[in-house]
Write an enzyme that holds these catalytic residues in place. Sequence first.
Site, short mmCIF file in Angstrom:
data_model
loop_
_atom_site.label_atom_id
_atom_site.label_comp_id
_atom_site.label_asym_id
_atom_site.label_seq_id
_atom_site.Cartn_x
_atom_site.Cartn_y
_atom_site.Cartn_z
N HIS A 44 -1.38 3.20 18.82
CA HIS A 44 -0.28 2.41 18.30
C HIS A 44 -0.47 0.94 18.68
O HIS A 44 -1.33 0.59 19.49
CB HIS A 44 1.05 2.93 18.84
CG HIS A 44 1.46 4.24 18.22
ND1 HIS A 44 2.69 4.82 18.43
CD2 HIS A 44 0.80 5.08 17.37
CE1 HIS A 44 2.78 5.95 17.75
NE2 HIS A 44 1.65 6.13 17.11
N GLU A 46 1.26 -1.24 20.43
CA GLU A 46 1.47 -1.66 21.81
C GLU A 46 0.25 -1.35 22.67
O GLU A 46 -0.12 -2.14 23.54
CB GLU A 46 2.71 -0.95 22.39
CG GLU A 46 3.99 -1.26 21.63
CD GLU A 46 4.30 -0.22 20.56
OE1 GLU A 46 5.48 0.14 20.43
OE2 GLU A 46 3.36 0.21 19.85
N CYS A 80 4.61 5.10 23.67
CA CYS A 80 4.33 3.70 24.01
C CYS A 80 5.31 3.17 25.04
O CYS A 80 4.97 2.29 25.84
CB CYS A 80 4.38 2.84 22.74
SG CYS A 80 3.04 3.21 21.58
N ALA A 150 3.29 -1.45 -18.01
CA ALA A 150 2.89 -2.67 -18.73
C ALA A 150 3.54 -2.64 -20.11
O ALA A 150 3.62 -1.58 -20.74
CB ALA A 150 1.38 -2.75 -18.85
N TRP A 171 -4.76 -0.89 -23.83
CA TRP A 171 -4.64 -1.90 -22.78
C TRP A 171 -3.80 -3.10 -23.18
O TRP A 171 -3.96 -3.67 -24.25
CB TRP A 171 -6.03 -2.39 -22.35
CG TRP A 171 -6.83 -1.34 -21.64
CD1 TRP A 171 -7.97 -0.72 -22.08
CD2 TRP A 171 -6.54 -0.78 -20.35
NE1 TRP A 171 -8.41 0.19 -21.16
CE2 TRP A 171 -7.56 0.18 -20.09
CE3 TRP A 171 -5.54 -0.97 -19.41
CZ2 TRP A 171 -7.60 0.93 -18.91
CZ3 TRP A 171 -5.58 -0.23 -18.24
CH2 TRP A 171 -6.59 0.70 -18.01
N ARG A 208 -10.67 3.06 -7.82
CA ARG A 208 -12.07 2.77 -8.17
C ARG A 208 -12.41 1.29 -8.03
O ARG A 208 -13.51 0.93 -7.64
CB ARG A 208 -12.36 3.19 -9.62
CG ARG A 208 -12.09 4.65 -9.91
CD ARG A 208 -12.44 5.04 -11.34
NE ARG A 208 -11.70 4.28 -12.33
CZ ARG A 208 -10.46 4.55 -12.72
NH1 ARG A 208 -9.80 5.57 -12.17
NH2 ARG A 208 -9.85 3.83 -13.65
N THR A 288 9.40 9.23 -18.65
CA THR A 288 9.46 9.48 -17.21
C THR A 288 10.18 8.36 -16.48
O THR A 288 11.07 8.60 -15.66
CB THR A 288 8.03 9.64 -16.65
OG1 THR A 288 7.39 10.74 -17.30
CG2 THR A 288 8.06 9.88 -15.15
#
Length: 342
Positions: A44, A46, A80, A150, A171, A208, A288
Amino acid sequence: MTRCLELAAKAVGNTRSNPMVGSVVVHRDVIIGEGYHQKFGENHAEVNAIQSVKDKDLLKESTIYVNLEPCSHYGKTPPCSDLIIAMGIPRVVVGTMDPNSVVAGRGIERMEQAGIQVKIVVLDNECRFLNRRFFTFHEKKRPYIILKWAQSYDGFIDVIRDKETPLGPHWISGPYERMLVHKWRSEEMAILVGTNTVNKDNPSLNVRDWAGLSPERFLIDRTLRLDKRLKLLNGSLPSTVFTEKENNTGLDYKTVQLNFNKDIWPQIMDYLYRKDIVSILIEGGAKTINSLLNLGLWDEARVFTGRKKFGEGIPAPVIKSTPSKMENLWKTELSIYFMNRL
């Protein structure tokens, strides 16, 4: 504390179900050590900050800053708060409380009982916003939900397709926007699309064009009607399908049965919560995304608006509020909305 937040943000996408945490050790107004939680399962913040201090004797006269309450329980690493006590650090400054029920004030209580001076709630809004996924998960018992789509300049998410339309995305954005989307994917634990998106675009939903882990892939296919040769279903990628069908054997993907006679979204979110998935990117189509918008079941929306016009097509979802941020990219304008900014 600002430096703690800068350090913490370096680990975006790498802490998975853990929060992003940075820590700074200060001796007489000089930073003598700093660190952050770099990866799920590792030290962590700390611990890394304390280990970076060359002269450990200075710790007994120092203040340690951390943007989230130090843990008080044994998980993959020791507490911690116990380390801070053991090192004799007299003062601790905490950005915000930990919403996780296994911590939730216990770390602060343990340190105060040991005689440490603890100051809490410093840059609280900034600390909560950085870890908005973590806070949403623990306070609302569901993942942090990010919508992404988009749209054309004239407000369409897709063209009208027929049987002759080639399989694949139409696109609107350019390669730099797509690189940004892959960066976003690497930052979230899961990604989900609907039946129509899989059927039309045949996506891989992996990372990718950026460095990082791919999110866990989910899709909705009520009747299992999708072609099993599609990328998400042919076994080349591990995927989980939400469906109403039962006893599904011999498939190259996992299925989870839902009751489609009821609202499926609470069922999906409950399943993801039980799997410790703190965030999900929804790259589904209009149906959706609109279903989530209509329910008010979302936290953040990222919308690319291109410069081309379709003239006609499938109307894009609409958010009736002003975006919190707008940015001109290569081929689009990016608008970011928050349902309720933490």
